[in-house]
Design an enzyme around this catalytic site. Sequence first.
Site, mmCIF file in Angstrom:
data_model
loop_
_atom_site.group_PDB
_atom_site.id
_atom_site.type_symbol
_atom_site.label_atom_id
_atom_site.label_comp_id
_atom_site.label_asym_id
_atom_site.label_seq_id
_atom_site.Cartn_x
_atom_site.Cartn_y
_atom_site.Cartn_z
ATOM 1 C CE1 TYR A 148 -2.747 3.002 0.891
ATOM 2 C CE2 TYR A 148 -1.907 3.251 2.932
ATOM 3 C CZ TYR A 148 -2.922 3.874 1.761
ATOM 4 O OH TYR A 148 -3.242 5.142 2.290
HETATM 5 N N1 UFG Z 1 -5.599 -1.965 15.676
HETATM 6 C C1 UFG Z 1 -5.904 -2.957 16.738
HETATM 7 N N2 UFG Z 1 -6.795 -3.836 16.627
HETATM 8 C C2 UFG Z 1 -7.710 -3.844 15.383
HETATM 9 C C3 UFG Z 1 -7.315 -2.756 14.545
HETATM 10 C C4 UFG Z 1 -6.451 -1.900 14.748
HETATM 11 O O1 UFG Z 1 -5.064 -3.187 17.750
HETATM 12 O O2 UFG Z 1 -8.819 -4.337 15.426
HETATM 13 C C5 UFG Z 1 -4.346 -1.235 15.831
HETATM 14 C C6 UFG Z 1 -3.472 -1.323 14.867
HETATM 15 O O3 UFG Z 1 -2.399 -2.348 14.914
HETATM 16 C C7 UFG Z 1 -2.740 0.194 14.984
HETATM 17 C C8 UFG Z 1 -3.774 0.921 15.444
HETATM 18 O O4 UFG Z 1 -4.936 0.046 16.147
HETATM 19 O O5 UFG Z 1 -1.663 0.080 15.755
HETATM 20 C C9 UFG Z 1 -4.564 1.696 14.120
HETATM 21 O O6 UFG Z 1 -4.905 0.813 13.408
HETATM 22 P P1 UFG Z 1 -5.942 1.229 11.941
HETATM 23 O O7 UFG Z 1 -6.109 0.076 11.220
HETATM 24 O O8 UFG Z 1 -6.976 2.079 12.466
HETATM 25 O O9 UFG Z 1 -5.098 2.102 11.173
HETATM 26 P P2 UFG Z 1 -3.539 2.006 10.410
HETATM 27 O O10 UFG Z 1 -2.364 2.602 11.030
HETATM 28 O O11 UFG Z 1 -3.142 0.388 10.118
HETATM 29 O O12 UFG Z 1 -3.807 2.600 8.942
HETATM 30 C C10 UFG Z 1 -4.423 3.783 8.676
HETATM 31 C C11 UFG Z 1 -4.809 3.663 7.440
HETATM 32 C C12 UFG Z 1 -3.873 3.776 6.268
HETATM 33 C C13 UFG Z 1 -2.958 4.781 6.447
HETATM 34 C C14 UFG Z 1 -2.282 4.807 8.024
HETATM 35 C C15 UFG Z 1 -1.318 5.857 8.285
HETATM 36 O O13 UFG Z 1 -5.657 2.552 7.311
HETATM 37 O O14 UFG Z 1 -4.380 4.001 5.066
HETATM 38 O O15 UFG Z 1 -3.331 4.769 8.780
HETATM 39 O O16 UFG Z 1 -1.006 5.737 9.687
HETATM 40 F F1 UFG Z 1 -1.927 4.815 5.804
#
Ligand code: UFG
Length: 343
Positions: A148
């Site tokens: 991504y």
């Molecule tokens: N998390 C959990 N449990 C879950 C979902 C998420 O512990 O069920 C944690 C993840 O490990 C992470 C945090 O929560 O540490 C945030 O996770 P998200 O999935 O909400 O967001 P991401 O940081 O993975 O990704 C998002 C967007 C991307 C973008 C990114 C930038 O989905 O498109 O933020 O940081 F690139």
Amino acid sequence: MHVLVTGGAGYIGSHATLRLLEDGHRVTVYDNLDRGHQATVKILQAFGGERYRFVRGDLLETEALRTALAGVDAVMHFAALAHVGESVIDPFRYWSVNLGGTLSLLTAMRDAKTPRLVFSSTCATYGEPPPERIPIAEDCPQAPVNPYGASKLACERLIKDVAEAHRRNGLPFGFALLRYFNVCGSDPKARLGEDHDPETHLIPICLEVALGQRKELTVFGEDWDTPDGTCIRDYVHVTDLVDAHVRVLEKLAPGAELIYNVGTGQGASVREVLNACRRVTGRPVAERRGDRRPGDPPALVNSPAKIRRELGWTAARANLDVMIEDSWRWRKDHPHGYGGSRR
Ligand code: UFG
């Protein structure tokens, strides 16, 4: 101005469309409704009237894009696939939609002589910056750790190359790359919301648990090198993010090359978010300990200095509880989101 918004039926794109319409602009939304919602079309149509137009089309249909771009002054390009985990499983799709789609859009923009582009990039292009580079400034080396982030970084490079060629050919072209941190919240008036299928984001999942639609939140790792052992992210409200788009659009003169991170500069851990969701909803949110999720960097926090200095942008709704309150308001009214396949 007449703005074409790709992905304008999706979460961020629909909020941007609403703001542009509120500001008196004309908007053409171009969306294939793969991840976008038909329901937003009705809402935005009712709000924008004749200044709103919806075109159902795919980014890879260059000819359809070319037609839609007639008379357009600027493009905001939100349409993309944006789930880190999914990109690891299906890189073909991510490269095709994100990079292939952007190439098709730039081709159509060249043919239609569209002079401005605001591109949705991501802090995922930075990969896992070393602790001394956090908070992350725009000059932090970009080294994505998943398809991504890699596909978005490739788009950034493509846009720069195209802009350089336009400059040499004497064509007016200005672009902005906005690297988002973790976007959350929804329209404070609850006209629009956040609805993904499948839902993978932390805050919406916590709210689904609060609504009794899921049993629990799985915390992806509690052994990270952070104060409480859970990952830290920089959560930014979607209306603040959209405000950054509007500000950058105003600065997009021919030849402009603007690059900004968009995040509040404040980090919150998964545990802090979880507790804030309990506080805001007043409901229990059960949790269970899970393994680390592949591709997750431990901490991503923005340095908002550049965007504050150059665009005067600050996050008006930076408080975590405020962000979650806005999400919760819409979600309580729309327990099944826009009524898609999860209904
Ligand atoms: N998390 C959990 N449990 C879950 C979902 C998420 O512990 O069920 C944690 C993840 O490990 C992470 C945090 O929560 O540490 C945030 O996770 P998200 O999935 O909400 O967001 P991401 O940081 O993975 O990704 C998002 C967007 C991307 C973008 C990114 C930038 O989905 O498109 O933020 O940081 F690139």
